[in-house]
Design an enzyme around this catalytic site. Structure first.
Site, PDB file in Angstrom:
ATOM      1  N   TYR A  50       0.830  -1.211   0.000  1.00 56.19           N
ATOM      2  CA  TYR A  50       0.000   0.000   0.000  1.00 56.19           C
ATOM      3  C   TYR A  50       0.868   1.266   0.000  1.00 56.19           C
ATOM      4  O   TYR A  50       0.367   2.369  -0.225  1.00 56.19           O
ATOM      5  CB  TYR A  50      -0.973   0.039   1.189  1.00 56.19           C
ATOM      6  CG  TYR A  50      -1.939  -1.138   1.260  1.00 56.19           C
ATOM      7  CD1 TYR A  50      -2.181  -1.941   0.153  1.00 56.19           C
ATOM      8  CD2 TYR A  50      -2.622  -1.444   2.438  1.00 56.19           C
ATOM      9  CE1 TYR A  50      -3.047  -3.026   0.227  1.00 56.19           C
ATOM     10  CE2 TYR A  50      -3.492  -2.515   2.517  1.00 56.19           C
ATOM     11  CZ  TYR A  50      -3.690  -3.309   1.411  1.00 56.19           C
ATOM     12  OH  TYR A  50      -4.560  -4.376   1.491  1.00 56.19           O
ATOM     13  N   LEU A 190     -17.783  -4.219   1.446  1.00 59.12           N
ATOM     14  CA  LEU A 190     -18.985  -3.566   0.901  1.00 59.12           C
ATOM     15  C   LEU A 190     -19.204  -3.926  -0.570  1.00 59.12           C
ATOM     16  O   LEU A 190     -20.209  -3.514  -1.173  1.00 59.12           O
ATOM     17  CB  LEU A 190     -18.884  -2.044   1.083  1.00 59.12           C
ATOM     18  CG  LEU A 190     -18.782  -1.593   2.554  1.00 59.12           C
ATOM     19  CD1 LEU A 190     -18.487  -0.100   2.654  1.00 59.12           C
ATOM     20  CD2 LEU A 190     -20.059  -1.938   3.311  1.00 59.12           C
ATOM     21  N   ILE A 228     -13.062  -5.177   7.546  1.00 56.97           N
ATOM     22  CA  ILE A 228     -12.169  -4.007   7.468  1.00 56.97           C
ATOM     23  C   ILE A 228     -12.570  -3.058   6.350  1.00 56.97           C
ATOM     24  O   ILE A 228     -11.862  -2.904   5.366  1.00 56.97           O
ATOM     25  CB  ILE A 228     -10.698  -4.458   7.279  1.00 56.97           C
ATOM     26  CG1 ILE A 228     -10.595  -5.568   6.206  1.00 56.97           C
ATOM     27  CG2 ILE A 228     -10.104  -4.946   8.589  1.00 56.97           C
ATOM     28  CD1 ILE A 228      -9.159  -5.903   5.812  1.00 56.97           C
ATOM     29  N   SER A 231     -12.910   3.908   4.459  1.00 57.98           N
ATOM     30  CA  SER A 231     -13.555   5.137   4.033  1.00 57.98           C
ATOM     31  C   SER A 231     -12.580   6.270   4.263  1.00 57.98           C
ATOM     32  O   SER A 231     -11.915   6.325   5.296  1.00 57.98           O
ATOM     33  CB  SER A 231     -14.857   5.398   4.803  1.00 57.98           C
ATOM     34  OG  SER A 231     -15.428   6.603   4.321  1.00 57.98           O
ATOM     35  N   ASN A 240     -19.505   3.362   9.641  1.00 61.92           N
ATOM     36  CA  ASN A 240     -19.119   1.954   9.566  1.00 61.92           C
ATOM     37  C   ASN A 240     -18.813   1.344  10.930  1.00 61.92           C
ATOM     38  O   ASN A 240     -18.792   0.122  11.078  1.00 61.92           O
ATOM     39  CB  ASN A 240     -17.925   1.790   8.621  1.00 61.92           C
ATOM     40  CG  ASN A 240     -18.287   2.168   7.185  1.00 61.92           C
ATOM     41  OD1 ASN A 240     -19.460   2.245   6.841  1.00 61.92           O
ATOM     42  ND2 ASN A 240     -17.276   2.408   6.364  1.00 61.92           N
TER      43      ASN A 240
END
Ligand code: NDP
Length: 273
Positions: A50, A190, A228, A231, A240
Site C-alpha cells: 500500500y 462492501l 475491514i 472510508s 461503519n
C-alpha cells in the site's frame, strides 16, 4: 460475538471491526489513522504494497490512545516471498512503521506459480518465535493452500483475509476456517456498493433504520467474520463503526445469503502471482 472482539487460535484477542489503508495516499495516512483511532477503531489493516507504512507509523505515534490498544496488521508482498526475502521484508516493514513488533503479519497472496508460500510461512513461524510479530496469518489462501501449510508445519494461521461480500460469500472457505479455528476476515466487505440496492439489504436497512453499508457490515459480524471497510470520509468511518446496536434476524441473514453470485471484484488467487 456482538462485543466486537474475536479470539485467535494462538490465545490472543483481536477487534472484530477495523479499517483498511489500501489506496489511502501516503501523505494522508497519518491523519486517517489518527482520525480512525479517535473515532473508535482499534484495528488497522496495512500492507507493504500500500506504500503507506511510514504514515501508519506516524499516525500510531500521534494517536490519543496507548499503542497496545490498537491492533496493527501488515502484509508481506508477493515478490518478497521465500525464507530470506520474507525475513528482510518483515524487518523493513517494522522499520517503516517504527515498531519492534506488529500484532499480525500476513502473507498477502499465495501466488501458487511462485511456489514459495510454504517457505514464506516457515519464515513467519520463525519471526513469531523471535517476537518480531505477535500473530501470523494469511490472505487470499484457498482451501488447498491452507491444507498445505497446516499439513507441512502443523501451525494453523490465526486468520485468512479474503474477498467476501454479499455477491461472493465464500461458504467453502468459511466452513474450513470454522473447522480449524481460523478467523475469516473480509476484504472489500462492501463489494463496491453493488448490493446496496438489493431487496434484502434495502428491506433490512428500512426495518432497523440503518444504511445499506451498515446492514452489510452487520451481516459480516453476524457471520462471525472480522471486517475491514475503508472510508476516506470522517462520516463514513463513523457510520461503519456504528453497527453494534442492532441485529439482523435469521430470516434477514437467509435473504442476504441468496445474493451469492460468485462474483469477484479483485484477482483470483488461483491465477494471481
Ligand atoms: P470497501 O468494501 O471497504 O469499500 C470501500 C469503498 O466503499 C470506498 O469507495 C468508500 O468510499 C465506500 N464506502 C465506505 N463506507 C461507506 C459507507 N458507509 N457508505 C457508502 N459507501 C462507503 O473495500 P476496499 O476494497 O477498500 O477494501 C477494504 C480494505 O480491505 C482495504 O482498505 C484493504 O485494507 C483490504 N483489502 C485487502 C486485500 C487483500 O488482498 N488482502 C485486497 C483489497 C482490499 P468513501 O471513501 O467515499 O467512503
Amino acid at each position: 460475538m456482538t462485543d466486537g472482539r474475536l479470539a485467535l487460535n494462538d490465545g490472543r484477542v483481536m477487534p472484530q471491526l477495523g479499517f483498511g489503508l489500501w489506496q489511502v495516499p501516503a501523505d494522508q495516512t497519518a491523519r486517517v489513522v489518527r482520525e480512525g483511532v479517535a473515532a473508535g477503531y482499534r484495528l488497522i489493516d496495512g500492507a507493504a504494497i500500500y506504500g503507506n507504512e511510514e504514515g501508519l507509523g506516524e499516525g500510531l505515534r500521534g494517536m490519543a490512545v496507548p499503542r497496545e490498544q490498537v491492533f496493527v496488521t501488515t502484509k508481506v508482498w508477493n515478490d518478497r516471498q521465500g525464507m530470506v526475502e520474507t525475513r528482510r521484508a518483515v524487518e523493513e516493514s517494522l522499520g517503516r512503521i517504527g515498531l519492534p513488533q506488529v500484532d499480525l503479519m500476513l502473507i498477502h497472496w499465495p501466488c501458487p506459480e511462485r511456489g514459495k508460500f510454504l517457505e514464506t510461512w516457515k519464515a513467519l513461524i520463525a519471526l513469531r518465535e523471535e517476537g518480531k510479530v505477535a500473530s501470523i496469518g494469511v490472505s487470499n489462501f484457498r482451501v488447498s493452500d491452507l491444507e498445505r501449510i497446516i499439513g507441512e508445519t502443523g501451525v494453523v494461521p490465526v486468520l485468512n483475509q479474503i474477498e467476501l461480500h454479499p455477491r461472493l460469500q465464500q461458504a467453502e472457505l468459511r466452513a474450513f476456517h470454522a473447522r480449524h479455528g481460523i478467523v475469516t476476515q473480509s476484504w472489500t466487505p462492501l463489494g463496491q456498493g453493488k448490493s446496496f440496492e438489493a431487496a434484502p439489504i434495502r428491506a433490512a436497512a428500512a426495518r432497523v433504520g440503518k444504511s445499506p453499508a451498515q446492514v452489510i457490515l452487520r451481516w459480516h459480524v453476524q457471520l462471525g467474520c472480522s471486517v475491514i471497510p475503508r472510508s476516506t470520509r470522517a462520516a463514513g468511518l463513523a457510520e461503519n463503526l456504528d453497527i453494534f446496536d442492532f441485529a439482523l434476524t435469521e430470516a434477514e441473514m437467509a435473504a442476504i445469503a441468496t445474493l451469492e453470485a460468485g462474483e469477484r471484484t479483485g484477482p483470483d488467487p488461483a491465477s494471481f502471482n
